[in-house]
Motif scaffolding. Sequence first.
Motif, PDB file in Angstrom:
ATOM      1  N   HIS A  19       0.821  -1.213   0.000  1.00 49.09           N
ATOM      2  CA  HIS A  19       0.000   0.000   0.000  1.00 49.09           C
ATOM      3  C   HIS A  19       0.853   1.260   0.000  1.00 49.09           C
ATOM      4  N   ALA A  20       2.063   1.171   0.539  1.00 45.98           N
ATOM      5  CA  ALA A  20       2.897   2.379   0.649  1.00 45.98           C
ATOM      6  C   ALA A  20       3.791   2.560  -0.580  1.00 45.98           C
ATOM      7  N   SER A  21       4.491   1.508  -0.967  1.00 42.34           N
ATOM      8  CA  SER A  21       5.456   1.645  -2.071  1.00 42.34           C
ATOM      9  C   SER A  21       4.823   1.441  -3.434  1.00 42.34           C
ATOM     10  N   GLY A  22       3.658   0.769  -3.480  1.00 41.05           N
ATOM     11  CA  GLY A  22       3.056   0.448  -4.766  1.00 41.05           C
ATOM     12  C   GLY A  22       3.660  -0.779  -5.424  1.00 41.05           C
ATOM     13  N   ARG A  23       4.623  -1.395  -4.776  1.00 39.42           N
ATOM     14  CA  ARG A  23       5.240  -2.577  -5.387  1.00 39.42           C
ATOM     15  C   ARG A  23       4.267  -3.753  -5.398  1.00 39.42           C
ATOM     16  N   VAL A  24       4.211  -4.465  -6.510  1.00 37.51           N
ATOM     17  CA  VAL A  24       3.427  -5.700  -6.556  1.00 37.51           C
ATOM     18  C   VAL A  24       4.256  -6.792  -5.887  1.00 37.51           C
TER      19      VAL A  24
ATOM     20  N   VAL B  16      -0.756  -6.068 -15.159  1.00 33.15           N
ATOM     21  CA  VAL B  16      -0.261  -4.900 -15.890  1.00 33.15           C
ATOM     22  C   VAL B  16      -0.242  -3.700 -14.948  1.00 33.15           C
ATOM     23  N   GLN B  17       0.936  -3.108 -14.833  1.00 35.82           N
ATOM     24  CA  GLN B  17       1.129  -1.994 -13.900  1.00 35.82           C
ATOM     25  C   GLN B  17       1.691  -0.791 -14.661  1.00 35.82           C
ATOM     26  N   ASP B  18       1.180   0.393 -14.362  1.00 35.86           N
ATOM     27  CA  ASP B  18       1.716   1.600 -14.986  1.00 35.86           C
ATOM     28  C   ASP B  18       3.145   1.835 -14.489  1.00 35.86           C
ATOM     29  N   HIS B  19       4.070   1.975 -15.411  1.00 35.28           N
ATOM     30  CA  HIS B  19       5.481   2.050 -15.023  1.00 35.28           C
ATOM     31  C   HIS B  19       5.785   3.329 -14.256  1.00 35.28           C
ATOM     32  N   ALA B  20       5.007   4.387 -14.498  1.00 30.46           N
ATOM     33  CA  ALA B  20       5.311   5.668 -13.860  1.00 30.46           C
ATOM     34  C   ALA B  20       4.574   5.829 -12.533  1.00 30.46           C
ATOM     35  N   SER B  21       3.282   5.551 -12.518  1.00 28.91           N
ATOM     36  CA  SER B  21       2.487   5.790 -11.307  1.00 28.91           C
ATOM     37  C   SER B  21       2.483   4.598 -10.366  1.00 28.91           C
ATOM     38  N   GLY B  22       2.797   3.413 -10.876  1.00 29.31           N
ATOM     39  CA  GLY B  22       2.707   2.207 -10.064  1.00 29.31           C
ATOM     40  C   GLY B  22       1.297   1.666  -9.940  1.00 29.31           C
ATOM     41  N   ARG B  23       0.339   2.307 -10.578  1.00 30.87           N
ATOM     42  CA  ARG B  23      -1.035   1.821 -10.475  1.00 30.87           C
ATOM     43  C   ARG B  23      -1.198   0.503 -11.227  1.00 30.87           C
TER      44      ARG B  23
END
Lengths: 126, 126
Positions: A19-24, B16-23
């Motif tokens: 939730h904090a870093s956005g890392r999967v 699939v993850q946005d490379h810039a936002s991490g979303r």
Amino acid sequence: MNLNYSKLDGLVPAVVQDHASGRVLMLGFMNDEAFRRTVETGDVTFFSRSRSRLWVKGESSGHRLRVREIATDCDQDCVLVKVEALGPGVCHEGYASCFFRRLANGAWQETEPRVFDPAAVYGGTP
Amino acid sequence: MNLNYSKLDGLVPAVVQDHASGRVLMLGFMNDEAFRRTVETGDVTFFSRSRSRLWVKGESSGHRLRVREIATDCDQDCVLVKVEALGPGVCHEGYASCFFRRLANGAWQETEPRVFDPAAVYGGTP
């Protein structure tokens, strides 16, 4: 809070993101019971396909995943769980994320060091 | 760059993850051919389970997903693709991400506005 489990024999993929870093961090599967337990307990719970039973992530390692937010997609056949990861890493091989290999020049390359000793945490069964 | 397709009838989940936002934008499935085309062309290519054919994401909408990085997990039965998303959104319902519903008080709630008109982009078949 229904989900569509019909496309994957009673399961939905569950993407776990810090939730904090956005890392999967990892991807697991949930059946309806695992999903409901995840919601009710706040501890990410999967259905283990290899063991055919519910699996509270961290039940043996202590590295539980505390739920911060749960989203679903347009078709409601997948969930995205944002978590606070307890412990140094989620991967049974000792890495922070299970996604520690990156494609480079046509081969998978490890891109980061281990953050814990899996033998010490999982009792010799990495 | 082998993957383990055996656990899911010839497929692996592809996050699939946005490379810039991490979303996290969506989750699809790839068979070996889809994965290899993704690597070779740099355009994310799935295997559509409903249509039983390769599906270049954005082939009808123009909203292609350009590959920036591909990772795999410990078991090599899943991939994480970091992308540059062309176009305003990846979701066929008109949202930036397919994960536009969040669990709140036991129900799925939409959390963001549409960013494009799906009827205009997909020709009336949202």
